[in-house]
Design a protein around this motif. Structure first.
Motif, PDB file in Angstrom:
ATOM      1  N   HIS B  63      -3.561  -1.407 -13.992  1.00 20.29           N
ATOM      2  CA  HIS B  63      -4.640  -2.358 -14.288  1.00 20.29           C
ATOM      3  C   HIS B  63      -4.698  -2.787 -15.752  1.00 20.29           C
ATOM      4  N   HIS B 130      -7.993  -2.455  -2.512  1.00 21.05           N
ATOM      5  CA  HIS B 130      -6.839  -3.060  -1.832  1.00 21.05           C
ATOM      6  C   HIS B 130      -5.838  -2.058  -1.251  1.00 21.05           C
ATOM      7  N   CYS B 347      -0.914  -7.367  -6.044  1.00 20.11           N
ATOM      8  CA  CYS B 347      -0.527  -6.571  -4.870  1.00 20.11           C
ATOM      9  C   CYS B 347      -0.594  -7.404  -3.598  1.00 20.11           C
ATOM     10  N   CYS B 407      -0.919  -5.444 -12.907  1.00 23.90           N
ATOM     11  CA  CYS B 407      -1.964  -6.233 -12.232  1.00 23.90           C
ATOM     12  C   CYS B 407      -2.190  -7.555 -12.956  1.00 23.90           C
ATOM     13  N   CYS B 410      -4.507 -10.835 -12.234  1.00 19.43           N
ATOM     14  CA  CYS B 410      -5.273 -10.651 -11.002  1.00 19.43           C
ATOM     15  C   CYS B 410      -6.706 -10.312 -11.348  1.00 19.43           C
ATOM     16  N   LEU B 411      -6.911  -9.519 -12.396  1.00 16.40           N
ATOM     17  CA  LEU B 411      -8.281  -9.188 -12.796  1.00 16.40           C
ATOM     18  C   LEU B 411      -8.497  -9.225 -14.296  1.00 16.40           C
ATOM     19  N   ASN B 429      -5.954 -12.086  -4.903  1.00 20.20           N
ATOM     20  CA  ASN B 429      -6.823 -11.953  -3.725  1.00 20.20           C
ATOM     21  C   ASN B 429      -8.300 -12.227  -3.954  1.00 20.20           C
TER      22      ASN B 429
END
Ligand code: SF4
Lengths: 197, 474
Positions: B63, B130, B347, B407, B410-411, B429
């Motif tokens: 992350h 996830h 992912c 990651c 993604c975040l 996602n």
């Protein structure tokens, strides 16, 4: 988890209602990677004010927090409970707690006691007129006792049993150690391992 | 009465069953990353407990890891502390860790399957929603909270309340331009972000059976965005072929025994699901989101919906709020929406097949002026494979940035973030407000749509490229 049977200590009157978890422990403390060391974050904003009750020298070492209604509302952060415990509180008394906070507190061994607001008022006056007065929270007898106060409280049997025995979720599961070992003995050999055991 | 796939896996892991109490379930594989594990290890330390099964536990860093200059110290002190804490915890407790710089490092849900640690019929948990990804192998896999992480570390079990089962049957064959991502976005738009609550979803039907493992993982990954506890797909020859030969796959007689067991992991003919949803594959088309939750999506050929068209009052309100945040107006064709950034990774869509499909679209073309395109492989292994196939060159020749695994955007816990007001087409996602950076606006898309969007500068599918196609190799 430490067992809770009965506790006697001085009290802190917190004459505020709707104390949310953000006030108990502000969000920026959530970046920490441990479960202790949150005591300095407890009520951080209010403690900047010298007049705040926790800053009074006679409240030092007090272990029972007596708060207004709807204590622990807002975000579900378990850190709020850790902060109260790290500071030294063993029990919190209020006429009403937010559900998640209450669940978290009982899970961690912080006893949250629900008493009628009239009794909370009496406790506030008592400790304000004499900060040295001691309050006993007796989980065995399910009573809060102080000079002139003898109040029964309710707590569901399962939560009470766990506190009395000092059982957290993990300790309870570990009582099934034999079942776990049996299951492990049955696991097929083809299941993967991340490293040699 | 027959049992569903999920019920079979559950039953095989019950350690203790007492009337009126949750079942105590055994956990076969526990995956860890730096964000949700520190307090769990700290809890163990405080109560003097050990990790019960270090041999069923594995950790990776994902992350907070940077995707550039990975050999330099991490600038953000919080990120650095989380990574250093994981390293210390793994060392202290004897947990295997794949840190930044290791060849097996990557997003936790990419790492488990590629090592062959994720196998059919297992229970898999991770402090990460996830975790549902691993259900693609016919495993029962779900995300847990930090207190539960501690519980699994200490006992290798979890007390769990029962779930309900939902079948999502996809009949027929997916059209050539429709990917697994389009399918799952359409499913979420159909059942809603709360539609799966309390359920384990089982994806089945002809269209699902024809999917590769990568595509199945994309689908199961996003089950959580429909609110589901988990998503599953029955294991079959495709699954066995994927697992076979991986570092932790069974071998010899173990392999045979495993496959024999895995073949029993199918929902019985007479099993009854609590709910059934049927989807016709032929009706599906490339799908993108316009709002701020994964259920707010529509076919790419559609327009931004009018909030007034929603009959449900809370949906109407949510749509109004979403359009305001996204800076969109009702009736605007989705294809007209211009983006600043394209992110391929996560992912959900950061596996080799995803990179291949994006590369196939962008090969011989250029990323539009003013658009930045980030390619972030889901793991170091994926990156190495892509390099071997020359995909990195295809991307960089087109003007995209080839980054290190993690990651990433993604975040946006690492430096890869959208600036306020910036808009992305992202293969990840979640399109939540601020997810990819404060004030950032996210459109969830498939890898081919991401690549076509990068070329044209607005939301587009590969079909839109036919006019301005540059012959490959020029
Ligand atoms: S890639 Fe995104 S969704 Fe997947 S584990 Fe990382 S942050 Fe979570």
């Amino acid at each position: 988890m430490e067992a809770f049977t009965t506790h006697t200590g001085r009290a802190v009157p917190l004459r505020r209602s709707n104390v949310d978890t953000d006030q108990i422990i502000p969000a920026h403390w959530l970046k920490k990677v441990t479960r202790d060391g949150f005591e300095d974050g407890l009520f951080e904003a209010w403690r900047k004010d010298d007049a705040f009750v926790l800053n009074q020298p006679e409240r030092e070492g007090a272990t029972v927090l007596v708060a207004g209604p709807d204590f622990g509302t807002g975000s579900s952060r378990e850190h709020a409970v850790w902060a109260l415990q790290n500071y030294g509180f063993k029990a919190v008394i209020s006429s009403r707690f937010a559900d998640i906070f209450r669940g978290n507190s009982l899970k961690n061994g912080l006893l949250t006691v629900v008493l009628p607001q009239e009794t909370v008022d009496v406790l506030w006056k008592l400790t304000e007129s004499d900060p040295a007065v001691e309050v006993t929270v007796d989980l065995v007898a399910r009573k809060v006792v102080a000079p002139g106060v003898d109040a029964d409280f309710e707590l569901d049997e399962n939560a009470r049993w766990r506190l009395l025995e000092g059982l957290d979720d993990i300790s309870i599961t570990l009582k099934s150690e034999a079942d776990i070992a049996t299951h492990e003995g049955r696991r097929p050999a083809f299941k993967p391992r991340t490293q040699a055991a | 009465m027959g049992r569903t796939l999920a019920e079979k896996v559950w039953d095989d892991h019950v350690v203790r069953r007492v009337e009126g109490e949750p079942d105590l379930l055994y956990i076969d594989l526990h995956l860890l990353h730096e964000v949700t594990s520190p307090q769990a290890f700290d809890g163990l330390r405080k109560s003097g407990r050990a990790v019960r099964r270090t041999d069923l536990t594995i950790a990776t860093e994902d992350h907070n890891t940077p995707t550039l200059d990975i050999d330099k110290p991490i600038a953000d002190p919080v990120s650095r502390t989380q990574l250093e804490t994981l390293r210390k915890n793994c060392a202290d407790f004897g947990v295997r860790l794949h840190p930044l710089g290791d060849v097996e490092q990557g997003v936790v849900h990419v790492v488990g399957p590629q090592l062959g640690l994720t196998q059919p019929g297992m229970t898999v948990v991770c402090g990460d929603s996830h975790t549902s990804t691993h259900g693609a192998f016919g495993a029962l896999a779900f995300g847990i909270g930090t207190s539960q992480v501690e519980h699994v570390l200490a006992t290798q079990t979890l007390p769990l309340a029962p779930f309900r089962t939902m079948a999502i049957t996809v009949n027929g064959e997916l059209p050539a331009d429709v990917t697994a991502k389009d399918l799952i976005l359409a499913v979420i738009a159909k059942i809603g972000t709360g539609g799966g609550q309390g359920y384990v979803l089982e994806y089945r039907g002809e269209a699902i059976e024809k999917l590769s493992m990568e595509a199945r993982m994309t689908i199961c990954n996003m089950s959580i965005e429909a609110g589901a506890r988990a998503g599953m797909i029955a294991p079959d020859e495709t699954t066995f072929a994927y697992v076979k030969g991986r570092p932790h796959a069974p071998e010899g007689a173990d392999w045979d025994a495993a496959v024999e067991y895995w073949r029993t992991l199918r929902t019985d003919e007479d099993a009854v699901f609590d709910r059934e949803v049927v989807i016709e594959a032929a009706e599906l088309a490339p799908f993108v989101t316009w709002g701020t939750n994964p259920g707010q999506g529509a076919p790419l050929s559609a327009s931004v919906p009018d909030p007034a068209s929603f009959t449900d009052e809370s949906e109407k309100l949510a749509a109004e709020k979403a359009l305001e945040y996204m800076g969109l107006s009702a009736g605007q064709p989705l294809r007209d929406i211009a983006v600043d950034t394209v992110f391929v990774g996560s992912c959900t869509n950061g596996r080799i097949e995803d990179l291949r499909s994006a590369a196939a679209v962008i090969e011989g073309r250029k990323v539009a002026d003013g658009v930045r395109m980030l390619i972030v492989p889901g793991s170091v292994r994926v990156a190495l494979q892509a390099v071997e196939e020359g995909l990195d060159k295809v991307f960089t020749a087109a003007g995209a940035e080839w980054r290190h695994a993690g990651c990433s955007m993604c975040l946006g816990m690492n430096p890869d973030q959208l600036a306020p007001g910036e808009r992305s087409a992202s293969t990840s996602n979640r399109n939540f407000e601020g997810r990819q950076g404060k004030g950032g606006r996210t459109h969830l898309v498939s890898p081919p749509v991401a690549a076509a969007t990068a070329v044209l500068g607005h939301l587009a599918s590969p079909a839109d490229l036919s006019d301005n196609a540059v012959p490959a190799g020029v």
